[in-house]
Design a protein around this motif. Structure first.
Motif: not given
Length: 137
Positions: A50-56, A85-100
């Protein structure tokens, strides 16, 4: 002269057998392998408290990948334009974020305030290699 023809034929036969190597056919791509230090990670699934976290996660057998879609509980976010073609990508949802970033995937899960379970699926692809990553909180 006949002796040399037999020797030449035998040499070509041996060379053709030895020089054959297995080709990679469609569908024979090795599965994606990831380097990480996530304690609750098995069967492509990360269990988040429930505390969430960051995962790599770092892909160790393909030089890059792209995200084909993200499924957030009941809603679906499709990425029709593959951002290969883009080496980076970021998407933010209401309760999460995904970064490539190239071969590294970073997922941030926010803490939750209630008992409602949340799930996230990230579909990843590189050429004909596919991977599905599931997150449950």
């Amino acid at each position: 002269m006949k002796k040399y023809h037999i020797l030449l034929l035998l040499t070509f036969t041996i060379m053709s057998i030895v020089s054959c190597k297995k080709e990679v056919n469609d569908g024979d791509w090795p599965p994606m392998k990831w380097e990480h230090s996530i304690p609750n990670f098995e069967n492509n699934k990360i269990k988040v408290d429930a505390n969430g976290g960051v995962f790599v996660l770092k892909n160790i057998n393909y030089p890059a990948f792209y995200i084909t879609d993200i499924l957030d509980c009941d809603s679906v976010v499709y990425f029709y334009n593959f951002e290969s073609e883009h080496p980076t990508f970021e998407y933010k949802g209401n309760w999460f974020a995904v970064n490539k970033n190239k071969d590294t995937l970073k997922i941030e899960i926010q803490p939750k305030n209630n008992d409602v379970n949340r799930s996230l699926a990230i579909h990843i692809q590189f050429l004909d290699a596919f991977y599905k990553l599931y997150i449950e909180q």
